[in-house]
Design an enzyme around this catalytic site. Structure first.
Site, PDB file in Angstrom:
ATOM      1  CB  ILE A 552      -0.974   0.202   1.201  1.00 33.05           C
ATOM      2  CG1 ILE A 552      -0.358  -0.194   2.601  1.00 33.05           C
ATOM      3  CG2 ILE A 552      -2.144  -0.981   1.043  1.00 33.05           C
ATOM      4  CD1 ILE A 552      -1.115  -0.013   3.755  1.00 33.05           C
ATOM      5  N   GLY A 555       8.252   3.594   1.467  1.00 29.63           N
ATOM      6  CA  GLY A 555       8.881   4.828   2.189  1.00 29.63           C
ATOM      7  C   GLY A 555      10.371   4.462   2.250  1.00 29.63           C
ATOM      8  N   GLY A 556      10.981   5.545   2.893  1.00 33.30           N
ATOM      9  CA  GLY A 556      12.332   5.344   2.981  1.00 33.30           C
ATOM     10  C   GLY A 556      12.903   4.094   3.809  1.00 33.30           C
ATOM     11  CG  PHE A 557      11.443   1.756   7.353  1.00 28.11           C
ATOM     12  CD1 PHE A 557      12.496   1.857   8.355  1.00 28.11           C
ATOM     13  CD2 PHE A 557      10.694   0.617   7.721  1.00 28.11           C
ATOM     14  CE1 PHE A 557      12.605   1.232   9.645  1.00 28.11           C
ATOM     15  CE2 PHE A 557      10.672  -0.291   8.895  1.00 28.11           C
ATOM     16  CZ  PHE A 557      11.772   0.176   9.739  1.00 28.11           C
ATOM     17  CG  ASP A 649       1.212  30.543   6.307  1.00 28.44           C
ATOM     18  OD1 ASP A 649       2.297  29.863   6.777  1.00 28.44           O
ATOM     19  OD2 ASP A 649       0.661  31.390   6.715  1.00 28.44           O
TER      20      ASP A 649
END
Ligand SMILES: *[C@@H]1O[C@H](CO)[C@@H](O)[C@H](O)[C@H]1NC(C)=O
Ligand SMILES: *[C@@H]1O[C@H](CO)[C@@H](O)[C@H](O)[C@H]1NC(C)=O
Ligand SMILES: *[C@@H]1O[C@H](CO)[C@@H](O)[C@H](O)[C@H]1NC(C)=O
Ligand SMILES: *[C@@H]1O[C@H](CO)[C@@H](O)[C@H](O)[C@H]1NC(C)=O
Ligand SMILES: *[C@@H]1O[C@H](CO)[C@@H](O)[C@H](O)[C@H]1NC(C)=O
Ligand SMILES: *[C@@H]1O[C@H](CO)[C@@H](O)[C@H](O)[C@H]1NC(C)=O
Ligand SMILES: *[C@@H]1O[C@H](CO)[C@@H](O)[C@H](O)[C@H]1NC(C)=O
Ligand SMILES: *[C@@H]1O[C@H](CO)[C@@H](O)[C@H](O)[C@H]1NC(C)=O
Ligand SMILES: *[C@@H]1O[C@H](CO)[C@@H](O)[C@H](O)[C@H]1NC(C)=O
Ligand SMILES: *[C@@H]1O[C@H](CO)[C@@H](O)[C@H](O)[C@H]1NC(C)=O
Ligand SMILES: *[C@@H]1O[C@H](CO)[C@@H](O)[C@H](O)[C@H]1NC(C)=O
Length: 702
Positions: A552, A555-557, A649
């Site tokens: 799903i 990530g960097g992991f 912002d």
């Protein structure tokens, strides 16, 4: 307290009586409710003395212990007494134990009878005798003094039931034994009977209801001879009394408010010529302030010839009670009745007048104690709601009788307000740590005066319902420590935001802290959650993710997989790949942080895996994906717009949500700056916007 030793009428079994049994079982359609206390659940039978159907008390009470009376006393029951005396229910624990009998028709007049036979059920002999109070709803009814193991005792009250149920409560007295009850019988009475009981505010308890004149002193007249099933006992013949009787039927005129059965009126007591007929009772035994209601029933049993006359006058404590001389009618009931108050002894005298050729006569006598029952019970809607809630969650505790009244028996976890002019209302309900399971019941919406609701630390599941936001007075709502599924309804969040109430819910949503312990902090917003973070083996992860079937995200992991825990909770399993830039140390750091830090807006860690070279983190699964997917606006600003815009912002305050689907929109372009790809360096001079909320692409500019 009236009592009788035994009943003469023996049951005669025959084939014929089986047929009768079927016919008489229909008696229930009269609205009679006959409860055999202590008999096994769902047992029922037709009593061979009264031919009335009886049921077990199991569905009317949820406390107490069933007992059979001892064998030697049971022998006496066999042929003489109604079967309900065979067993009983005792209440060794709890200050107040109540039967709730329903459904009744509100506003109906009832005769409510509680019966008692100790029968040495506890093997303690006279040591097991008890004195205790009976309450009818929230009002004191009478004290029961069971002073013999072998005698039956009865308490009977005529009352107008204001609700669709009635509660009969046994209230123990310190050091005076264990309350118990053998039977509970309810008989509806027509409004036209005993009109002195006009409404629920005043009831009357039987002090004595007597049949005069039968030879058999143990005779009991009740249903079916008395269609209202009043119990008429014999007032023992005094030596100076002469019994007389007839076999002819004694009738009453239409509209008679006592309807004394013929079987009772057919016998009477008279006295020798020249004597008066006297009886009296002491009122010192209980409260001297008590008011009584006395009824004298008379009917002439013999056709008198023209030279005979039976004329009498009735005196109470030496004053004329009934103003005129009186002659009973031949085989028609007449009744003299009235309140008798203000004395410690009531002495009645029936005197013949000078021109009477016959002595006075009395067929039957009823004496009642007036029982004020005006104390207000809790608001009817609140009572039926809280009783239904009790049933739904199978709450035992001391939840018996009226929830708010009397105050000393206030239910555990229930708070009430007591206004002077109206019925008490339930204002708080604390069911924290009660092992509740299932969903939040809509019955709670019936507690319309509720201000404080604590359902924390249970096993409640399902969705948090919208209706909670509609409770008009709700100020505190605590739902922490449950297993809710789904989100907190916007209506609730809105009221909470508006300061309408304090809400504690979140820690439980979409996450089930395994073996978790949650403690709530004061601000009701953040929680600190300490749990023995679950350790998964690699094999378990394989099972959970069905062999890493569905990715799903990445990530960097490493890759993130969808999985399901044993109980079906969806989880995200974030694996650490060998090639990961994140090392084992970072992995451990992330795990440690996540174990420590918990907030409703931070993804919760369910557990971790450190199995050989495999490491993974298991998070709660956020089914709706990332905010990024919902927020395509930035990409549009940066890439599709000409010239491109940098928001500068981007912060949560500038991301507005709309509708129940939480559609996100970026707002406040006030600080946005158009920038020319060719002049990148130009915009890097000064960083504007809120630190920490800068568009990452902006911050990355050289
Ligand atoms: C009472 O006796 C009946 C049999 O006569 C038995 O079925 C029942 O279990 C007994 N009840 C108790 C509470 O001992
Ligand atoms: C109960 O009744 C017995 C016998 O009538 C009497 O001796 C005893 O005092 C009574 N107990 C109470 C508490 O009224
Ligand atoms: C209830 O009945 C009594 C008479 O017994 C009467 O005085 C009183 O007004 C009645 N109360 C209501 C609310 O009807
Ligand atoms: C009626 O009186 C007769 C004669 O005294 C007596 O034998 C009979 O038992 C009485 N019946 C009742 C029901 O008391
Ligand atoms: C009336 O009855 C009584 C008692 O039965 C009897 O002594 C008397 O003679 C009768 N009188 C008349 C007028 O019949
Ligand atoms: C009997 O005497 C009373 C007065 O004591 C009187 O009122 C009544 O009318 C008399 N009845 C007859 C039948 O004489
Ligand atoms: C709850 O309130 C509704 C609507 O007023 C009513 O129909 C329902 O009977 C109530 N339920 C209970 C258990 O009191
Ligand atoms: C509810 O009861 C528990 C103890 O059972 C207590 O810790 C908690 O503070 C109560 N909740 C409220 C809102 O009073
Ligand atoms: C929830 O149910 C589980 C399993 O039945 C039990 O172990 C746990 O103690 C319950 N939790 C609460 C707060 O009642
Ligand atoms: C949560 O609720 C949704 C819809 O009400 C249901 O489809 C889903 O299975 C539930 N999830 C759990 C874990 O109970
Ligand atoms: C907000 O949502 C409502 C209902 O979902 C919709 O009718 C409305 O157009 C939306 N407003 C904007 C500005 O998108």
């Amino acid at each position: 307290m009236s009592r009788h030793g035994s009943v003469r009428t023996a049951a005669v079994f025959s084939l014929i009586s089986i047929c009768v049994l079927n016919a008489r079982a229909q008696a229930n359609t009269r609205g009679f409710i006959s409860i055999d206390c202590g008999s096994p659940p769902s047992s029922g039978y037709v009593d061979v003395v009264t031919w009335l159907p009886y049921v077990s008390d199991a569905e009317f009470v949820d406390a107490g212990v069933s007992h059979n009376i001892s064998a030697e006393h049971a022998d006496m029951i066999d042929l003489k007494l109604p079967r309900l005396y065979n067993d009983l229910r005792s209440f060794p624990t709890g200050a107040r134990n109540c039967y709730t009998v329903r459904p009744l028709t509100p506003g109906t007049k009832y005769l409510v009878r509680a019966t008692f036979l100790h029968g040495n059920y506890d093997g303690l002999g006279p040591g097991g005798l008890a004195v205790f109070d009976l309450h009818l709803g929230v009002n004191f009814w009478q004290t029961v003094n069971v002073s013999s193991v072998s005698d039956t005792f009865q308490a009977e009250i005529i009352t107008v039931v204001p609700d669709d149920y009635v509660q009969v409560c046994l209230v123990g007295k310190k050091g005076l034994g264990t309350p118990f009850i053998s039977g509970l019988e309810l008989r509806p009475l027509p409004d036209t009977l005993y009109t002195v009981v006009a409404n629920a505010s005043m009831s009357m308890a039987v002090h004595g209801r007597y049949n005069l004149g039968p030879d058999d002193e143990n005779l009991i007249v009740r249903y079916p001879s008395d269609p209202h099933d009043r119990v008429w006992k014999v007032l023992a013949n005094l030596r100076s009394w002469n019994p007389t009787n007839t076999t002819g039927t004694v009738r009453y005129v239409a509209g008679d408010q006592f309807e004394v059965p013929s079987a009772v009126m057919q016998t009477a007591a008279t006295v020798d010529d020249g004597f008066s007929l006297r009886f009296y009772w002491d009122a010192y035994e209980s409260n001297k302030e008590l008011d009584y209601f006395a009824v004298l029933h008379m009917a002439e049993l013999r056709r008198l010839n023209s030279s005979e006359a039976r004329i009498c006058e009735v005196y109470l404590n030496n004053g004329l009670w009934y103003s005129k001389p009186f002659s009973p009618e031949f085989r028609y009931s007449s009744s003299m009745f009235g309140m008798v108050t203000g004395s410690v002894e009531y002495s009645f005298r029936i005197e013949p007048t000078a021109n009477s050729t016959l002595p006075p006569l009395l067929n039957a006598l009823e004496i009642y104690v007036m029982v004020p029952t005006a104390e207000r019970a809790t608001h009817g809607g609140d009572v039926s709601a809280v009783m239904a809630i009790k049933a739904k969650y199978e709450i035992k505790r001391n939840w018996m009788g009226d929830p708010c009244c009397p105050k000393i028996y206030l239910w555990d976890g229930v708070g009430c307000n007591y206004a002077i002019s109206s019925a008490p209302r339930i204002t708080s309900l604390n069911l924290s740590s009660n092992g509740l399971v299932g969903d939040i019941t809509t019955l709670l919406s019936n507690l319309t005066a509720l201000q404080n609701l604590d359902l924390s630390h249970n096993n409640l599941s399902g969705n948090i319902p919208e209706f909670l936001a509609q409770l008009p007075s709700l100020a505190v709502l605590d739902l922490t420590g449950n297993k809710f599924n789904g989100s907190v309804p916007e209506s609730l969040l809105k009221r909470s935001r508006e300061g309408a109430f304090s809400l504690s819910t979140y820690a439980d949503l979409s996450v089930r802290p395994l073996n978790g312990r949650i403690s709530k902090e004061d601000n009701g917003d953040a929680v600190s959650m300490q749990f023995d973070n679950r350790q998964f083996s690699y094999k378990e992860l394989k099972t959970i993710t069905n062999s890493f079937e569905k990715s799903i995200g990445k990530g960097g992991f490493g890759v993130v997989y969808l999985g399901y825990l044993e109980d079906g909770t969806p989880v995200a399993v974030k694996t650490r790949s060998e090639s990961s830039s994140q090392g084992v140390n970072e992995f451990l750091a992330e795990a440690l942080h996540l174990i420590r830090v918990h907030h409703r807006n931070l993804v919760n860690l369910v557990g971790h895996c450190k199995d050989g070279q495999h490491s993974a983190l298991v998070y709660e699964y956020m089914s709706e994906g990332t905010l990024q997917e919902k927020l395509r606006g930035l990409e549009y600003l940066h890439k599709a717009c000409t010239p491109p815009l940098i928001h500068r912002d981007v912060k949560t305050a500038n991301i507005l949500l709309n509708g129940s689907n939480l559609e996100a929109k970026i707002a406040d372009f006030g600080l946005s700056k158009a920038f020319n790809n060719d002049l990148q360096s130009h915009v890097s001079t000064r960083v504007v916007g809120t630190p920490g909320y800068l568009d990452p692409e902006y911050a990355l500019l050289p």
